[in-house]
Write an enzyme that holds these catalytic residues in place. Structure first.
Site, PDB file in Angstrom:
ATOM      1  N   HIS A  37       0.839  -1.209   0.000  1.00  0.00           N
ATOM      2  CA  HIS A  37       0.000   0.000   0.000  1.00  0.00           C
ATOM      3  C   HIS A  37       0.870   1.252   0.000  1.00  0.00           C
ATOM      4  CE1 HIS A  37      -2.759  -2.953   2.129  1.00  0.00           C
ATOM      5  NE2 HIS A  37      -3.490  -2.562   1.114  1.00  0.00           N
ATOM      6  N   GLN A  61     -17.929  -7.545  -0.521  1.00  0.00           N
ATOM      7  CA  GLN A  61     -17.007  -8.369  -1.313  1.00  0.00           C
ATOM      8  C   GLN A  61     -16.572  -9.634  -0.570  1.00  0.00           C
ATOM      9  OE1 GLN A  61     -14.048  -4.983  -1.479  1.00  0.00           O
ATOM     10  NE2 GLN A  61     -12.583  -6.654  -1.458  1.00  0.00           N
ATOM     11  N   LYS A 149      -0.870  -7.479  -7.912  1.00  0.00           N
ATOM     12  CA  LYS A 149      -1.088  -8.789  -7.273  1.00  0.00           C
ATOM     13  C   LYS A 149      -2.544  -9.218  -7.494  1.00  0.00           C
ATOM     14  CE  LYS A 149      -1.517  -9.312  -2.772  1.00  0.00           C
ATOM     15  NZ  LYS A 149      -2.875  -9.889  -2.636  1.00  0.00           N
ATOM     16  N   SER A 185       0.623  -9.015   1.475  1.00  0.00           N
ATOM     17  CA  SER A 185      -0.834  -9.099   1.554  1.00  0.00           C
ATOM     18  C   SER A 185      -1.234  -8.927   3.012  1.00  0.00           C
ATOM     19  CB  SER A 185      -1.292 -10.479   1.060  1.00  0.00           C
ATOM     20  OG  SER A 185      -2.630 -10.714   1.462  1.00  0.00           O
ATOM     21  N   SER A 186      -2.350  -8.257   3.227  1.00  0.00           N
ATOM     22  CA  SER A 186      -2.837  -8.111   4.608  1.00  0.00           C
ATOM     23  C   SER A 186      -3.153  -9.489   5.183  1.00  0.00           C
ATOM     24  CB  SER A 186      -4.094  -7.239   4.637  1.00  0.00           C
ATOM     25  OG  SER A 186      -3.809  -5.997   4.020  1.00  0.00           O
TER      26      SER A 186
HETATM   27  O1  PAF Z   1      -7.887  -4.447  -3.025  1.00  0.00           O
HETATM   28  C1  PAF Z   1      -8.569  -4.074  -2.036  1.00  0.00           C
HETATM   29  O2  PAF Z   1      -8.031  -3.810  -0.959  1.00  0.00           O
HETATM   30  C2  PAF Z   1     -10.077  -3.988  -2.165  1.00  0.00           C
HETATM   31  O3  PAF Z   1     -10.586  -4.995  -2.965  1.00  0.00           O
HETATM   32  C3  PAF Z   1     -10.559  -2.600  -2.626  1.00  0.00           C
HETATM   33  C4  PAF Z   1     -10.085  -2.292  -4.044  1.00  0.00           C
HETATM   34  C5  PAF Z   1     -10.068  -1.530  -1.678  1.00  0.00           C
HETATM   35  C6  PAF Z   1     -12.094  -2.572  -2.639  1.00  0.00           C
HETATM   36  O4  PAF Z   1     -12.616  -2.818  -1.377  1.00  0.00           O
END
Ligand code: PAF
Length: 284
Positions: A37, A61, A149, A185-186
Protein backbone atom coordinates in the site's frame (compact mmCIF):
# COMPACT_ATOMS: atom_id res chain seq x y z
CA UNK A 1 -3.94 15.29 7.03
CA UNK A 2 -7.72 15.23 7.29
CA UNK A 3 -9.74 12.22 8.36
CA UNK A 4 -13.16 12.28 6.72
CA UNK A 5 -15.91 9.86 7.65
CA UNK A 6 -19.01 11.04 5.84
CA UNK A 7 -19.24 10.54 2.04
CA UNK A 8 -20.62 14.07 1.61
CA UNK A 9 -17.66 15.55 3.55
CA UNK A 10 -15.26 13.63 1.35
CA UNK A 11 -16.95 14.85 -1.83
CA UNK A 12 -16.97 18.45 -0.58
CA UNK A 13 -13.23 18.16 0.16
CA UNK A 14 -12.52 16.78 -3.33
CA UNK A 15 -14.61 19.50 -5.00
CA UNK A 16 -12.60 22.13 -3.15
CA UNK A 17 -9.34 20.55 -4.40
CA UNK A 18 -10.71 20.44 -7.97
CA UNK A 19 -11.73 24.10 -7.77
CA UNK A 20 -8.09 24.89 -6.97
CA UNK A 21 -7.26 23.11 -10.23
CA UNK A 22 -5.34 20.39 -8.39
CA UNK A 23 -5.30 16.70 -9.30
CA UNK A 24 -6.35 13.98 -6.87
CA UNK A 25 -4.58 10.62 -6.69
CA UNK A 26 -6.65 7.96 -4.93
CA UNK A 27 -5.53 4.76 -3.19
CA UNK A 28 -8.51 2.58 -2.20
CA UNK A 29 -7.67 0.09 0.58
CA UNK A 30 -9.27 -2.07 3.22
CA UNK A 31 -6.63 -0.99 5.74
CA UNK A 32 -4.05 -3.20 7.48
CA UNK A 33 -1.60 -1.23 5.38
CA UNK A 34 1.73 -2.79 4.39
CA UNK A 35 4.63 -1.86 2.10
CA UNK A 36 2.51 -2.70 -0.95
CA UNK A 37 0.00 0.00 0.00
CA UNK A 38 2.83 2.37 0.88
CA UNK A 39 4.23 1.98 -2.64
CA UNK A 40 0.80 2.92 -4.07
CA UNK A 41 0.57 5.99 -1.83
CA UNK A 42 4.10 7.05 -2.84
CA UNK A 43 3.27 6.73 -6.52
CA UNK A 44 0.05 8.70 -6.03
CA UNK A 45 2.03 11.32 -4.09
CA UNK A 46 4.59 11.64 -6.88
CA UNK A 47 1.99 12.01 -9.65
CA UNK A 48 -0.72 14.22 -8.11
CA UNK A 49 -1.25 17.46 -6.20
CA UNK A 50 -3.37 15.78 -3.53
CA UNK A 51 -3.61 12.20 -2.27
CA UNK A 52 -6.62 10.46 -0.74
CA UNK A 53 -6.43 7.00 0.86
CA UNK A 54 -9.69 5.20 1.68
CA UNK A 55 -9.79 2.67 4.48
CA UNK A 56 -12.97 0.62 4.37
CA UNK A 57 -13.44 -3.10 4.93
CA UNK A 58 -16.14 -3.60 2.33
CA UNK A 59 -18.71 -6.17 3.50
CA UNK A 60 -20.20 -6.80 0.04
CA UNK A 61 -17.01 -8.37 -1.31
CA UNK A 62 -16.86 -11.09 1.36
CA UNK A 63 -18.80 -14.35 1.08
CA UNK A 64 -20.83 -15.64 4.06
CA UNK A 65 -18.08 -18.04 5.21
CA UNK A 66 -15.18 -15.67 4.49
CA UNK A 67 -13.04 -13.51 6.79
CA UNK A 68 -15.06 -10.25 6.98
CA UNK A 69 -15.35 -10.34 10.78
CA UNK A 70 -11.73 -11.21 11.46
CA UNK A 71 -10.17 -9.11 8.67
CA UNK A 72 -7.44 -7.08 10.43
CA UNK A 73 -8.63 -3.60 11.46
CA UNK A 74 -6.03 -1.20 12.85
CA UNK A 75 -7.21 2.29 11.89
CA UNK A 76 -4.93 4.28 14.23
CA UNK A 77 -1.82 2.55 12.90
CA UNK A 78 -3.01 2.90 9.28
CA UNK A 79 -3.74 6.61 9.72
CA UNK A 80 -0.20 7.14 11.05
CA UNK A 81 1.22 5.41 7.97
CA UNK A 82 -0.89 7.63 5.68
CA UNK A 83 0.27 10.71 7.55
CA UNK A 84 3.93 9.65 7.34
CA UNK A 85 3.47 9.15 3.57
CA UNK A 86 2.00 12.65 3.29
CA UNK A 87 -1.51 11.71 2.26
CA UNK A 88 -3.76 14.77 2.37
CA UNK A 89 -6.91 12.96 3.41
CA UNK A 90 -8.05 9.58 4.67
CA UNK A 91 -11.63 8.55 3.91
CA UNK A 92 -12.86 6.13 6.56
CA UNK A 93 -16.62 5.70 6.19
CA UNK A 94 -19.00 3.64 8.30
CA UNK A 95 -20.74 0.66 6.69
CA UNK A 96 -24.16 2.30 7.23
CA UNK A 97 -23.04 5.37 5.27
CA UNK A 98 -21.72 3.33 2.34
CA UNK A 99 -24.65 0.90 2.35
CA UNK A 100 -27.71 2.55 3.83
CA UNK A 101 -30.78 0.40 4.40
CA UNK A 102 -32.22 1.32 0.99
CA UNK A 103 -29.05 0.74 -1.07
CA UNK A 104 -30.18 -1.22 -4.15
CA UNK A 105 -27.56 -0.79 -6.87
CA UNK A 106 -24.77 -3.24 -7.63
CA UNK A 107 -22.32 -3.43 -10.49
CA UNK A 108 -21.62 -6.66 -12.32
CA UNK A 109 -18.71 -6.77 -14.74
CA UNK A 110 -19.88 -9.78 -16.74
CA UNK A 111 -17.63 -12.70 -17.72
CA UNK A 112 -14.41 -11.30 -16.19
CA UNK A 113 -15.97 -11.69 -12.73
CA UNK A 114 -16.75 -15.38 -13.19
CA UNK A 115 -13.21 -16.53 -13.98
CA UNK A 116 -10.31 -17.44 -11.61
CA UNK A 117 -11.11 -16.11 -8.11
CA UNK A 118 -14.71 -15.49 -9.14
CA UNK A 119 -15.33 -19.26 -9.30
CA UNK A 120 -14.54 -19.93 -5.63
CA UNK A 121 -15.66 -16.46 -4.47
CA UNK A 122 -19.05 -15.92 -6.12
CA UNK A 123 -20.22 -12.33 -5.70
CA UNK A 124 -16.77 -11.10 -4.66
CA UNK A 125 -16.12 -8.96 -7.73
CA UNK A 126 -19.67 -7.62 -7.73
CA UNK A 127 -18.85 -6.26 -4.27
CA UNK A 128 -15.46 -4.92 -5.40
CA UNK A 129 -16.85 -3.23 -8.53
CA UNK A 130 -19.72 -1.72 -6.57
CA UNK A 131 -17.60 -0.28 -3.80
CA UNK A 132 -14.92 1.02 -6.17
CA UNK A 133 -17.57 2.75 -8.31
CA UNK A 134 -19.05 4.30 -5.17
CA UNK A 135 -15.62 5.38 -3.95
CA UNK A 136 -14.87 6.93 -7.35
CA UNK A 137 -18.18 8.81 -7.15
CA UNK A 138 -17.42 10.05 -3.65
CA UNK A 139 -13.69 10.85 -4.01
CA UNK A 140 -13.81 11.94 -7.69
CA UNK A 141 -10.14 11.18 -8.33
CA UNK A 142 -8.12 11.94 -11.44
CA UNK A 143 -6.03 8.81 -10.97
CA UNK A 144 -6.54 5.65 -8.90
CA UNK A 145 -3.77 3.23 -7.93
CA UNK A 146 -4.11 -0.56 -7.77
CA UNK A 147 -1.56 -3.33 -7.20
CA UNK A 148 -1.00 -5.98 -9.84
CA UNK A 149 -1.09 -8.79 -7.27
CA UNK A 150 -4.87 -8.49 -7.65
CA UNK A 151 -4.66 -8.82 -11.43
CA UNK A 152 -8.26 -9.92 -11.88
CA UNK A 153 -9.55 -7.08 -9.70
CA UNK A 154 -7.49 -4.66 -11.76
CA UNK A 155 -8.80 -6.02 -15.07
CA UNK A 156 -12.39 -5.75 -13.77
CA UNK A 157 -11.93 -2.20 -12.49
CA UNK A 158 -10.34 -1.13 -15.77
CA UNK A 159 -13.26 -2.60 -17.69
CA UNK A 160 -15.86 -1.03 -15.40
CA UNK A 161 -14.12 2.33 -15.62
CA UNK A 162 -14.16 2.08 -19.40
CA UNK A 163 -17.68 0.67 -19.81
CA UNK A 164 -19.29 3.15 -17.41
CA UNK A 165 -17.20 6.09 -18.70
CA UNK A 166 -16.06 6.93 -15.17
CA UNK A 167 -13.08 8.84 -16.54
CA UNK A 168 -10.58 7.84 -13.86
CA UNK A 169 -7.06 7.07 -14.97
CA UNK A 170 -6.33 3.60 -13.53
CA UNK A 171 -2.66 3.19 -12.66
CA UNK A 172 -1.26 -0.36 -12.46
CA UNK A 173 1.43 -0.76 -9.81
CA UNK A 174 3.99 -3.55 -9.42
CA UNK A 175 3.47 -6.19 -6.74
CA UNK A 176 5.65 -5.54 -3.71
CA UNK A 177 7.33 -8.61 -2.23
CA UNK A 178 8.99 -9.56 1.03
CA UNK A 179 12.76 -10.11 0.57
CA UNK A 180 12.12 -13.88 0.29
CA UNK A 181 9.60 -13.41 -2.54
CA UNK A 182 6.24 -13.68 -0.73
CA UNK A 183 3.84 -11.12 -2.21
CA UNK A 184 2.75 -8.62 0.43
CA UNK A 185 -0.83 -9.10 1.55
CA UNK A 186 -2.84 -8.11 4.61
CA UNK A 187 -3.85 -11.79 4.79
CA UNK A 188 -0.23 -12.91 5.34
CA UNK A 189 -0.93 -11.98 8.98
CA UNK A 190 -3.08 -15.14 9.24
CA UNK A 191 -0.08 -17.44 8.53
CA UNK A 192 1.81 -19.37 11.21
CA UNK A 193 5.61 -19.48 10.81
CA UNK A 194 5.38 -22.96 9.27
CA UNK A 195 2.61 -21.95 6.87
CA UNK A 196 4.49 -18.81 5.86
CA UNK A 197 7.47 -20.96 4.90
CA UNK A 198 5.26 -23.17 2.75
CA UNK A 199 3.60 -20.10 1.20
CA UNK A 200 6.95 -19.30 -0.43
CA UNK A 201 6.14 -22.11 -2.87
CA UNK A 202 3.71 -19.69 -4.58
CA UNK A 203 6.34 -17.20 -5.73
CA UNK A 204 8.80 -20.07 -6.34
CA UNK A 205 6.27 -21.70 -8.67
CA UNK A 206 5.80 -18.44 -10.58
CA UNK A 207 9.57 -17.91 -10.91
CA UNK A 208 9.98 -21.49 -12.25
CA UNK A 209 7.16 -20.87 -14.71
CA UNK A 210 8.91 -17.67 -15.87
CA UNK A 211 12.19 -19.59 -16.26
CA UNK A 212 10.54 -22.32 -18.36
CA UNK A 213 8.83 -19.65 -20.46
CA UNK A 214 12.12 -17.78 -20.90
CA UNK A 215 13.69 -21.07 -22.04
CA UNK A 216 11.16 -21.17 -24.89
CA UNK A 217 8.19 -23.16 -23.58
CA UNK A 218 4.95 -21.71 -24.98
CA UNK A 219 2.46 -24.51 -24.29
CA UNK A 220 0.32 -23.93 -21.21
CA UNK A 221 0.29 -27.57 -20.03
CA UNK A 222 4.01 -27.86 -19.17
CA UNK A 223 3.96 -24.36 -17.63
CA UNK A 224 0.97 -25.32 -15.48
CA UNK A 225 2.64 -28.59 -14.50
CA UNK A 226 5.83 -26.94 -13.29
CA UNK A 227 3.77 -24.68 -10.99
CA UNK A 228 1.41 -27.42 -9.85
CA UNK A 229 4.30 -29.76 -8.96
CA UNK A 230 5.98 -27.15 -6.76
CA UNK A 231 2.75 -26.37 -4.91
CA UNK A 232 1.90 -30.06 -4.50
CA UNK A 233 5.06 -30.64 -2.45
CA UNK A 234 3.72 -28.45 0.39
CA UNK A 235 1.45 -30.44 2.73
CA UNK A 236 -0.60 -27.48 3.99
CA UNK A 237 -1.26 -25.90 0.61
CA UNK A 238 -4.58 -26.61 -1.03
CA UNK A 239 -4.59 -25.30 -4.58
CA UNK A 240 -7.66 -23.30 -5.63
CA UNK A 241 -6.33 -22.73 -9.13
CA UNK A 242 -3.20 -22.57 -11.21
CA UNK A 243 -3.96 -20.90 -14.52
CA UNK A 244 -2.46 -19.46 -17.67
CA UNK A 245 -4.93 -16.95 -19.07
CA UNK A 246 -5.35 -14.19 -21.59
CA UNK A 247 -4.66 -11.01 -19.57
CA UNK A 248 -7.57 -9.12 -21.15
CA UNK A 249 -10.34 -11.75 -21.16
CA UNK A 250 -8.97 -14.02 -18.38
CA UNK A 251 -9.89 -17.00 -20.59
CA UNK A 252 -7.64 -20.07 -20.32
CA UNK A 253 -5.17 -20.35 -23.15
CA UNK A 254 -3.42 -23.45 -24.40
CA UNK A 255 -0.46 -21.73 -26.04
CA UNK A 256 1.06 -18.33 -25.26
CA UNK A 257 1.41 -16.08 -28.30
CA UNK A 258 2.48 -12.62 -27.16
CA UNK A 259 1.64 -12.52 -23.48
CA UNK A 260 -0.24 -14.37 -20.79
CA UNK A 261 -0.99 -14.08 -17.12
CA UNK A 262 0.19 -16.99 -14.97
CA UNK A 263 -1.92 -16.91 -11.83
CA UNK A 264 -2.13 -18.93 -8.62
CA UNK A 265 -4.60 -19.01 -5.72
CA UNK A 266 -4.14 -21.32 -2.74
CA UNK A 267 -5.62 -21.96 0.66
CA UNK A 268 -3.10 -22.31 3.44
CA UNK A 269 -4.21 -22.45 7.07
CA UNK A 270 -6.73 -19.63 7.55
CA UNK A 271 -5.48 -17.66 4.54
CA UNK A 272 -6.36 -17.63 0.89
CA UNK A 273 -3.41 -16.19 -1.01
CA UNK A 274 -3.06 -15.12 -4.63
CA UNK A 275 -0.12 -14.13 -6.80
CA UNK A 276 0.67 -13.90 -10.51
CA UNK A 277 3.20 -12.98 -13.12
CA UNK A 278 2.94 -11.70 -16.66
CA UNK A 279 4.64 -13.86 -19.28
CA UNK A 280 5.79 -11.78 -22.25
CA UNK A 281 7.20 -13.31 -25.40
CA UNK A 282 8.94 -10.07 -26.38
CA UNK A 283 10.60 -7.81 -23.87
CA UNK A 284 9.64 -4.11 -23.66
O1 PAF B 1 -7.89 -4.45 -3.02
C1 PAF B 1 -8.57 -4.07 -2.04
O2 PAF B 1 -8.03 -3.81 -0.96
C2 PAF B 1 -10.08 -3.99 -2.17
O3 PAF B 1 -10.59 -5.00 -2.96
C3 PAF B 1 -10.56 -2.60 -2.63
C4 PAF B 1 -10.09 -2.29 -4.04
C5 PAF B 1 -10.07 -1.53 -1.68
C6 PAF B 1 -12.09 -2.57 -2.64
O4 PAF B 1 -12.62 -2.82 -1.38
Amino acid sequence: MEILKKPEEMTAWSKRIAREDKTIGFVPTMGALHEGHVSLIRKARAENDAVVVSIFVNPTQFGPSEDYERYPRCFEKDAKICEAEKADAVFHPAVEDMYPEDHRTFIEVCELSNRLCGISRPGHFRGVATVVAKLFGIVRPDRAYFGMKDAQQLAIIERMNRDLCLGVRIVRCETVREPDGLAMSSRNAYLSAAERKQALAISRALRECEAKFAAGERKAMPLLKVMGDILAREPDIEVDYVAIVDPATLDDISEVKDEALAAIAVYIGKARLIDNTMLRAKSG
